[in-house]
Design an enzyme around this catalytic site. Structure first.
Site, PDB file in Angstrom:
ATOM      1  CG  ASP A  27      -0.480   0.119   2.496  1.00  0.00           C
ATOM      2  OD1 ASP A  27       0.710   0.443   2.635  1.00  0.00           O
ATOM      3  OD2 ASP A  27      -1.232  -0.078   3.468  1.00  0.00           O
ATOM      4  CB  ILE A  28       0.109   4.628  -1.284  1.00  0.00           C
ATOM      5  CG1 ILE A  28      -0.068   4.065  -2.693  1.00  0.00           C
ATOM      6  CG2 ILE A  28       0.775   5.994  -1.329  1.00  0.00           C
ATOM      7  CD1 ILE A  28      -1.025   4.861  -3.555  1.00  0.00           C
ATOM      8  CG  ASN A  58      -6.498  11.241   0.042  1.00  0.00           C
ATOM      9  OD1 ASN A  58      -6.393  11.435  -1.167  1.00  0.00           O
ATOM     10  ND2 ASN A  58      -6.822  10.057   0.528  1.00  0.00           N
ATOM     11  CG  ASP A  79      -9.668   9.745  -6.480  1.00  0.00           C
ATOM     12  OD1 ASP A  79      -9.476   9.000  -5.512  1.00  0.00           O
ATOM     13  OD2 ASP A  79     -10.754  10.318  -6.703  1.00  0.00           O
ATOM     14  CD  GLU A 118      -4.508   3.435   1.969  1.00  0.00           C
ATOM     15  OE1 GLU A 118      -4.109   3.591   3.137  1.00  0.00           O
ATOM     16  OE2 GLU A 118      -5.715   3.491   1.666  1.00  0.00           O
TER      17      GLU A 118
END
Length: 294
Positions: free
Chosen positions: A172-173, A180, A189, A215
């Site tokens: 995942d990020i 965000n 996004d 994510e």
């Protein structure tokens, strides 16, 4: 940068006359966002898309202007026109002012994505699109969690039957919430979509990349042992670290944490396999992120 801070010059895309669609039956299908799969027929001279309750297609999101854009049917073609929106209207990831729509175009308004369908038999095209939504994530255009779990179960059965290797990667990020919060959800996004696009071209045909949730992504690696899975995981970690992620001219720093699992000899279910990779993903995060574990 927030969702309401767009400063880019609006790009106008002008279609050649011969490329224009015939203006037959047409509709918009929601492929990402609220009301997933909903169809809006384009059967009147114009339709307004926006946040306003008076809009023909209401999209209740902060990143959407009250009157965001307009669909105009001229009889010979169907136009999409931005109405001076704060965050812009995108077609196939390009910022547009006015655009002649073609069958299959992707329209992004705020965080919602519509697919434009036109032609003699849009009902068939619509049902095909709905079927596609059962397997593909609308934002990233990689496989979704449901299809991932179905595929993983099949690959586990095949690996056990033929005694072949099978590995799984979850990643995942890092600090995605901060992305965000700092750059806006539209930037988040964009990062998810760019990441998926960058990785799609780096995996084998037999591998499967999917968006597991939020994510988090997963890659199934058939006939790959643990050592080679680690090498591949490090390759994609470096790829992401070295990729320039930009949203509306602003650099967005992106790294990933990666968990790796090779299928054990005794495995009860796909869920157990995912849990092994997820445990290692958690270890990678505890180790400082932007690394691999497993």
């Amino acid at each position: 940068m927030s969702d309401t801070g767009r400063q880019n010059t609006v790009v106008t895309v002008i279609s050649r006359i011969q490329d224009r669609p015939a203006g037959k039956e047409a509709c918009l299908v929601v492929i990402y966002g609220l009301d997933l799969g909903k169809k809006y027929h384009i059967d009147q001279p114009s339709l307004i898309l926006g946040r306003s309750s008076k809009a023909d297609i209401q999209i209740d999101q902060e990143s959407v202007s009250r009157n965001h854009c307009k669909i105009i049917s001229t009889g010979g073609s169907i136009l999409l026109r931005d109405l001076g929106s704060t965050n812009g209207t995108y077609v196939n990831d390009e910022l547009v002012d006015e655009y002649v729509l073609r069958d299959g175009d992707f329209i992004k308004v705020g965080r919602s994505i519509f697919k434009f369908l036109s032609g003699n038999n849009i009902e068939t095209a619509y049902h095909e699109e709905i079927y596609r939504l059962t397997t593909v994530d609308g934002l990233t255009q990689v496989y979704n969690k449901r299809y991932f779990l179905e595929t993983l179960e099949r690959e586990i059965g095949r690996a056990q039957r033929y005694r072949r290797d099978l590995s799984l990667i979850l990643f995942d990020i890092d600090h995605f919430k901060d992305i965000n919060d700092s750059f806006g959800h539209l930037a988040g996004d964009h990062v998810l979509k760019q990441l998926a696009s960058a990785l799609r071209g780096r995996i084998r045909r037999e591998d499967m990349l999917s968006r597991y949730g939020g994510e988090e992504f997963a890659i199934i690696l058939p006939e790959i042992d643990h050592a080679n899975a680690r090498r591949f995981a490090e390759k994609i970690r470096r790829l992401v670290e070295g990729t320039s992620f930009r949203f509306e001219g602003t650099e967005v720093p992106v790294t990933i944490s990666v968990g790796i699992a090779a299928m054990p000899a005794e495995l009860q279910s796909p869920t157990d396999f995912v849990q092994l990779a997820d445990d290692n993903l958690y270890k990678a995060k505890l180790s400082g992120r932007n690394c691999i574990a497993g």
